[in-house]
Scaffold this motif. Structure first.
Motif, PDB file in Angstrom:
ATOM      1  N   GLU A  62       2.042  24.593  14.250  1.00 50.47           N
ATOM      2  CA  GLU A  62       2.835  25.896  13.803  1.00 50.47           C
ATOM      3  C   GLU A  62       1.781  27.137  13.793  1.00 50.47           C
ATOM      4  OE1 GLU A  62       5.613  28.227  13.966  1.00 50.47           O
ATOM      5  OE2 GLU A  62       6.444  26.365  13.740  1.00 50.47           O
ATOM      6  N   ARG A  74       6.798  22.035  -1.060  1.00 53.50           N
ATOM      7  CA  ARG A  74       6.462  23.275  -0.378  1.00 53.50           C
ATOM      8  C   ARG A  74       7.271  23.582   0.656  1.00 53.50           C
ATOM      9  NH1 ARG A  74       3.005  24.153  -4.351  1.00 53.50           N
ATOM     10  NH2 ARG A  74       0.784  23.283  -4.019  1.00 53.50           N
ATOM     11  N   LEU A  75       7.444  24.875   0.894  1.00 51.60           N
ATOM     12  CA  LEU A  75       8.109  25.105   2.341  1.00 51.60           C
ATOM     13  C   LEU A  75       7.640  24.589   3.610  1.00 51.60           C
ATOM     14  CD1 LEU A  75       9.019  28.982   1.997  1.00 51.60           C
ATOM     15  CD2 LEU A  75      10.284  27.078   1.075  1.00 51.60           C
ATOM     16  N   MET A  76       8.221  24.000   4.524  1.00 55.42           N
ATOM     17  CA  MET A  76       7.864  23.417   5.575  1.00 55.42           C
ATOM     18  C   MET A  76       7.942  24.251   6.900  1.00 55.42           C
ATOM     19  SD  MET A  76       6.622  20.532   4.087  1.00 55.42           S
ATOM     20  CE  MET A  76       6.701  19.321   5.435  1.00 55.42           C
ATOM     21  N   ALA A  77       7.087  23.675   7.789  1.00 50.41           N
ATOM     22  CA  ALA A  77       7.492  24.327   9.234  1.00 50.41           C
ATOM     23  C   ALA A  77       8.279  23.552   9.805  1.00 50.41           C
ATOM     24  CB  ALA A  77       5.925  24.408   9.864  1.00 50.41           C
ATOM     25  N   VAL A  96       2.171  28.095   1.891  1.00 43.90           N
ATOM     26  CA  VAL A  96       2.234  29.190   2.571  1.00 43.90           C
ATOM     27  C   VAL A  96       2.906  30.306   2.026  1.00 43.90           C
ATOM     28  CG1 VAL A  96       4.424  28.344   3.528  1.00 43.90           C
ATOM     29  CG2 VAL A  96       3.004  29.734   4.963  1.00 43.90           C
ATOM     30  N   ASP A 134       0.569  20.686   9.985  1.00 39.35           N
ATOM     31  CA  ASP A 134       0.999  22.316  10.025  1.00 39.35           C
ATOM     32  C   ASP A 134       0.354  23.070  11.164  1.00 39.35           C
ATOM     33  OD1 ASP A 134       2.186  23.398   7.173  1.00 39.35           O
ATOM     34  OD2 ASP A 134       1.285  21.286   7.142  1.00 39.35           O
ATOM     35  N   SER A 190       6.736  31.495   9.467  1.00 41.03           N
ATOM     36  CA  SER A 190       7.484  30.421  10.337  1.00 41.03           C
ATOM     37  C   SER A 190       8.054  29.320   9.446  1.00 41.03           C
ATOM     38  CB  SER A 190       6.701  29.965  11.511  1.00 41.03           C
ATOM     39  OG  SER A 190       6.448  30.930  12.395  1.00 41.03           O
ATOM     40  N   TYR A 191       7.780  29.262   8.062  1.00 37.15           N
ATOM     41  CA  TYR A 191       8.304  28.299   7.221  1.00 37.15           C
ATOM     42  C   TYR A 191       9.442  28.599   6.618  1.00 37.15           C
ATOM     43  CZ  TYR A 191       3.277  26.258   7.536  1.00 37.15           C
ATOM     44  OH  TYR A 191       2.375  25.813   8.150  1.00 37.15           O
TER      45      TYR A 191
END
Length: 494
Positions: A293, A185-188, A318, A290, A337-338
């Motif tokens: 964020e 997954r995309l990360m914050a 997200v 998470d 915001s990721y």
């Protein structure tokens, strides 16, 4: 009907029924390229997952035809041309589907194939560009021709497809790719705090709480940003978010008490965000990784636009949260915001982000995206053991997509100026005026304090996307690439 004719008809039917009709499953197949995740490498491979492992939310991405893509490009240009009759004439999801979505025939073929393969079809996007389905790893292997393996990467267990998926030839021309065959997954952005943690549970709602905890530090309150960025002028004109809607995409549930505490402490009116679990997606629960964020985005969007309606859309991914918000056109502004660096995103995912960003723009949605916190080396671990980059330069996605507004970070350059009042105002503010800014980079301070990792505004030139026609002006490099970020505001931890 004469007896002889009945006999002949019966014989023809018998012959027809005895000849097998080719099904989509039996057709020749075509590989759909670009769906291998860069982190799913052989040295991290731990073998196949159990065939019964569920992949609950997989998206089949449908392709625009060349003529549709050209027509969409032309529309997007006209919507931003003040001399065009189409200026700011935004599309509804249904209008988008009619002009740029897949045909109903292709949708029906895709749905029938998925269902005949044993998958559960959860939804067809209103824009007719995505079909969401779920199933097991065993079903994925049988239908798409790729095994799902477990991978240990960076101390975490993941799953991903080993080979590129393949689909029946009759469907291949309509399919752009897949999302959800892996859980990378995309990360914050997550940076270790400069200040020691301070517990607020049980404390009174006071705007000066943090200033008392850290007496030698100017702690930014909402009133400070309103002063520094001249938002007070909007408030005086009656522009405070009333009648506006902001969507925030997230990957965790939230504790509403966090938001209520923030608003109470800074004298903001009670105005809780509305939580929306993206339909058909798994509920992630509250994830500490998470939550910070999510709180940050919800608190500060509500602080700047205190009377706006804020919708918090969340799921276990997200991107799925954002795509659902765009598909339903629930708000004209979407905060996100990721990110992940371009070098660590599959080509299919990059294309999906770009396609959805174009759709958002056509529907009049401003998609605002963080550019990241690891400087020009977006692939670096923010909290890793290095102070110099070990990877090549890379911007983050979706910030690098030309159809989003990429937001970078600045830091104040106060020099010898006097920009702060000696005493806090009742709402915690102390800024007196605008404060000069420069690009945020605290990495020298990180090293000076004996720490490691990265702390600087994300930015640079995209490897995937060419420079859009509108990206011109003083300081914009003549490099032919989409440059990031577009705008910046204060972000320095120090």
């Amino acid at each position: 009907m004469p007896t002889r004719q009945i006999e002949i008809t019966t014989a023809i039917l018998a012959i027809a029924l005895s000849v097998p009709v080719p099904s989509l499953m039996a057709q020749s197949r075509r590989t759909v390229k670009g769906n291998l995740h860069p982190k799913a490498q052989s040295q991290f491979d731990r073998g196949p997952v159990h065939p019964g492992t569920r992949l609950a939310y997989v998206s089949l991405l449908l392709r625009r035809s060349d003529s549709q893509q050209q027509a969409l490009d032309d529309l997007l240009a006209a919507q931003q041309d003040g001399n065009s009759p189409l200026y700011h004439r935004w599309l509804t999801p249904e209008q988008y589907a009619e002009r740029f979505g897949a045909s109903q025939a292709d949708i029906d073929k895709a749905v029938n194939w998925l269902q005949s393969s044993g998958f559960s079809v959860k939804r067809v996007a209103r824009g007719r560009d995505v079909v969401v389905f779920g199933g097991t790893a065993g079903q994925i292997q049988k239908a798409l021709g790729t095994a799902i393996h477990a991978y240990d990467v960076g101390g975490r267990r993941h799953y991903a497809n080993v080979e590129e998926p393949s689909v029946p030839e009759e469907l291949a021309g309509a399919i752009a790719g897949f999302r959800g065959l892996n859980d990378f997954r995309l990360m914050a952005p997550q940076r270790r705090s400069v200040f020691p943690p301070t517990r607020i549970t049980g404390r009174p709602f006071t705007a000066d709480f943090y200033s008392k905890a850290y007496p030698n530090t100017n702690v930014l309150a909402p009133d400070d940003l309103a002063t520094i960025y001249n938002i007070n002028a909007l408030y005086k004109a009656g522009i405070d978010g009333s009648g506006q809607v902001i969507a925030v995409a997230g990957a965790t549930d939230i504790d509403m008490a966090d938001i209520e505490y923030f608003r109470s402490a800074f004298g903001l009116p009670f105005n809780n965000p509305f939580k929306i679990l993206a339909p058909d997606s798994p509920d992630p629960g509250i994830l500490e990784s998470d939550l910070g964020e999510a709180d940050l985005d919800l608190e500060w969007s509500g602080a700047i636009a205190p009377q706006a309606t804020i919708l918090y859309v969340y799921s276990d991914d997200v991107v799925s949260s954002a795509f659902w918000a765009i598909d339903e056109a629930i708000a004209p502004v979407l905060s996100f915001s990721y990110g992940a660096c371009e070098l660590e995103i599959s080509k299919s995912d990059a294309k999906a982000l770009a396609a959805e960003a174009q759709r958002a723009a056509a529907q009049g949605i401003t998609w605002v995206v963080s550019s990241g916190d690891s400087g020009a080396a977006g692939c670096e671990n923010q909290n890793g053991g290095y102070t110099s980059a070990t990877t090549r330069m890379s911007v983050n996605l979706p910030a690098g997509v030309p159809y989003v507004t990429a937001v970078g970070g600045s830091e104040f350059n106060e020099s010898s100026g006097n920009y702060w009042a000696s005493k806090l105002r009742s709402n915690g503010g102390s800024a007196l005026s605008y404060i000069p800014e420069g690009a945020w980079t605290d990495e020298a301070l990180v090293a000076k304090n004996g720490d490691s990792g990265f702390a600087a505004t994300g930015g640079g030139a995209s490897l995937y996307f060419a420079k859009p026609s509108w990206q011109t002006g003083p300081g914009v490099p003549n490099d032919g690439a989409r440059d990031v970020p577009d705008v910046s505001l204060n972000a320095s931890w120090y």
